[in-house]
Design an enzyme around this catalytic site. Structure first.
Site, short mmCIF file in Angstrom:
data_model
loop_
_atom_site.label_atom_id
_atom_site.label_comp_id
_atom_site.label_asym_id
_atom_site.label_seq_id
_atom_site.Cartn_x
_atom_site.Cartn_y
_atom_site.Cartn_z
N TYR A 55 0.85 -1.18 0.00
CA TYR A 55 0.00 0.00 0.00
C TYR A 55 0.89 1.24 0.00
O TYR A 55 1.82 1.34 0.80
CB TYR A 55 -0.89 0.00 1.25
CG TYR A 55 -1.84 1.17 1.31
CD1 TYR A 55 -2.85 1.31 0.37
CD2 TYR A 55 -1.73 2.13 2.31
CE1 TYR A 55 -3.73 2.40 0.42
CE2 TYR A 55 -2.61 3.21 2.37
CZ TYR A 55 -3.60 3.33 1.41
OH TYR A 55 -4.46 4.40 1.46
N LYS A 106 3.43 9.38 8.48
CA LYS A 106 3.00 8.88 9.80
C LYS A 106 3.80 9.47 10.95
O LYS A 106 3.58 10.63 11.31
CB LYS A 106 3.02 7.35 9.79
CG LYS A 106 2.00 6.79 8.77
CD LYS A 106 1.54 5.41 9.06
CE LYS A 106 0.70 4.80 7.97
NZ LYS A 106 -0.72 4.94 8.15
N ASP A 156 9.35 3.01 0.19
CA ASP A 156 8.26 3.64 0.92
C ASP A 156 8.39 3.21 2.38
O ASP A 156 8.01 2.09 2.76
CB ASP A 156 6.92 3.21 0.32
CG ASP A 156 5.74 3.82 1.06
OD1 ASP A 156 5.96 4.45 2.11
OD2 ASP A 156 4.60 3.66 0.59
C1 LIG Z 1 3.43 2.15 3.35
C2 LIG Z 1 2.49 3.30 3.21
N1 LIG Z 1 2.73 4.24 2.30
C3 LIG Z 1 1.92 5.31 2.13
C4 LIG Z 1 0.80 5.47 2.90
C5 LIG Z 1 -0.10 6.65 2.69
O1 LIG Z 1 0.03 7.54 3.75
P1 LIG Z 1 -1.17 8.57 4.08
O2 LIG Z 1 -2.28 7.76 4.65
O3 LIG Z 1 -0.55 9.52 5.07
O4 LIG Z 1 -1.52 9.25 2.81
C6 LIG Z 1 0.50 4.51 3.88
C7 LIG Z 1 -0.70 4.67 4.74
O5 LIG Z 1 -1.09 3.81 5.49
C8 LIG Z 1 1.35 3.40 4.03
O6 LIG Z 1 1.08 2.43 4.93
#
Ligand SMILES: Cc1ncc(COP(=O)(O)O)c(C=O)c1O
Length: 447
Positions: A163, A281, A253
């Site tokens: 994700y 986060k 990521d």
């Molecule tokens: C690995 C990862 N990347 C990106 C995101 C997206 O972050 P946001 O919810 O702050 O847009 C998330 C959100 O859970 C995530 O778990």
């Protein structure tokens, strides 16, 4: 032919009945909320059936819902609150910044941005330069655009079950294996030609996938999938080697795992340095803040034309956002880092999480329950299966209905998390809290 209910269906029905009985206030508020807010929420991730819990208050490791019920919180806002709810030093930093600055936002750069960018550059191997965003989604969106601008190519490789936020190019195969499948409607058909989905943690599939896909600008990957599935180190090294050889931008990521796997992130842990890293986060300590960090030559492509030396020929990639790097989010992020960088603090947090993981493993062994407990650092997850889990495929093949039923029982028992979601720990979770948690889990598992 009528479906024969399984033991898990029955268990889930009982757990849901208990959940409804315990949370009438949330049920009532949901009825009202759903009139105005689809599914009664403002982010699909926050919804779970039949209705989510509506919260009113929090302190440290605990949250209270509208029925006045107290929970030990393992959702922690889906990860950001690594110091717990309302850590006095984080709250004080926000208060002090508002009072000092006299505003919530300038729309102009501040010294806080420079300070946090410096800190990230010192901590994260890949972070030569940094740009802030307001969310993890924006960080991954800009990372992909930067890779496309830098390479002049279009396609993006992502992995099953990973994700990266809500934008079109990454919302693929979130909860099912190949063939490629958008996770929801509304994604342009044209996007399917731009996104290549590959199995995770499989060097042979990676080689074959990159051999056949042309025009690839970027590979985006959660270096530790779902925050808890650690890769075969050879897979990350192969990713680095393959992308370098093919001139593809490698994006880690680390929105979930930084700094929960250490202040140098997964890249420090595995000794593999990506070209770009996305953060979010915990970076904002509970306020909206993300970041895109990486190689100086790539990041420099965002320098506006007006800021370039005459005759500069490199591509220009746009990055912007009204709320990028608001002073209070930066102040909360810096305060959080100040706490985490104190000697022994992250070790103490990791020890708490290990207590939870080990305790859960011991409960399963004691009762002969087939359970895989996952994660390192201050994240944890578990699935009912006797098969080792190396990727999301084994998660999807595990007994998810059993996990779901357990999670509703845990909500009733006073442990808060979205059902079938990873656990996050905070500095506010004490040894006694973990012991209480294990006791509640053991009772729910054996009820
Ligand atoms: C690995 C990862 N990347 C990106 C995101 C997206 O972050 P946001 O919810 O702050 O847009 C998330 C959100 O859970 C995530 O778990």
């Amino acid at each position: 032919m009528p479906m024969v209910p399984t033991i898990s269906d029955d268990a889930l029905a009982h757990a849901l009945a208990d959940y409804r009985a315990a949370t009438p206030g949330s049920a009532a508020l949901f009825e009202k909320a759903a009139q105005r807010l689809p599914a009664g929420v403002t982010s699909n991730v926050k919804f779970f059936a039949p209705y989510p819990l509506y919260m009113t208050r929090a302190e440290g490791a605990r949250v209270w819902d509208v029925d006045g019920r107290e929970y030990l919180d393992y959702c922690l806002a889906f990860g950001p609150l690594v110091t717990g709810h309302g850590h006095p030093r984080v709250l004080e930093a926000v208060r002090a910044e508002v009072e000092r600055a006299g505003t919530l936002i300038f729309g102009a750069p501040t010294d806080l941005e420079v300070r946090l960018a410096d800190r990230l550059a010192r901590l994260l191997p890949s972070a030569e330069m940094v740009r802030f965003t307001s969310s993890g989604t924006e960080a991954t969106l800009h990372a992909l655009r930067l890779a496309r601008g830098a390479t002049g190519r279009s396609r993006v490789v992502k992995f099953e079950g990973h994700y990266h936020g809500v934008h079109d190019h990454v919302l693929w195969n979130l909860d099912q294996p190949l063939p490629p499948k958008a996770a929801a409607d509304g994604i342009p058909m044209a996007t399917s030609a731009q996104t290549v989905v590959l199995p995770w943690n499989d060097v042979a599939a990676l080689d074959a996938g990159l051999d056949t896909a042309d025009d690839v600008a970027a590979v985006i990957v959660e270096p530790v999938a779902r925050g808890v599935l650690h890769p075969d180190p050879a897979f990350l090294h192969a990713l680095r080697e393959q992308t370098t050889r093919r001139g593809i931008v490698l994006i880690f990521d680390e929105v979930v795992v930084w700094p929960r796997l250490g202040l140098a992130g997964a890249q420090g842990l595995y000794g593999v340095t990506p070209d770009l890293t996305t953060l979010g986060k915990a970076l904002g300590g509970g306020l909206p803040l993300g970041a895109l960090a990486g190689r100086r030559d790539l990041m420099s492509l965002t320098v506006p034309r007006a800021g370039r030396a005459p005759g500069t020929q490199t591509p220009y990639v746009f990055h912007g956002g009204t709320y990028n790097g608001t002073p209070i989010a930066l102040a909360a992020g810096l305060a959080t880092l100040n706490i985490l960088e104190e000697p022994g603090v992250l070790d103490r947090l990791d020890a708490r999480a290990a207590q939870l993981r080990d305790g859960l493993g011991a409960i399963a062994a004691r009762h002969g329950i087939p359970l895989q407990v996952l994660g390192r650092g201050s994240v944890m997850d578990f699935y009912f299966t006797d098969q080792p889990i190396h990727s999301s495929r084994e998660v999807w093949a595990s007994d998810l209905p059993r996990r779901r039923a357990l999670d509703y029982r845990l909500l009733v028992a006073g442990l808060y998390n979205a059902p079938v979601h990873r656990y996050h720990l905070s500095l506010a979770h004490s040894e006694a809290d973990i012991a209480l948690t294990l006791d509640r889990i053991e009772r729910a598992l054996t009820a």
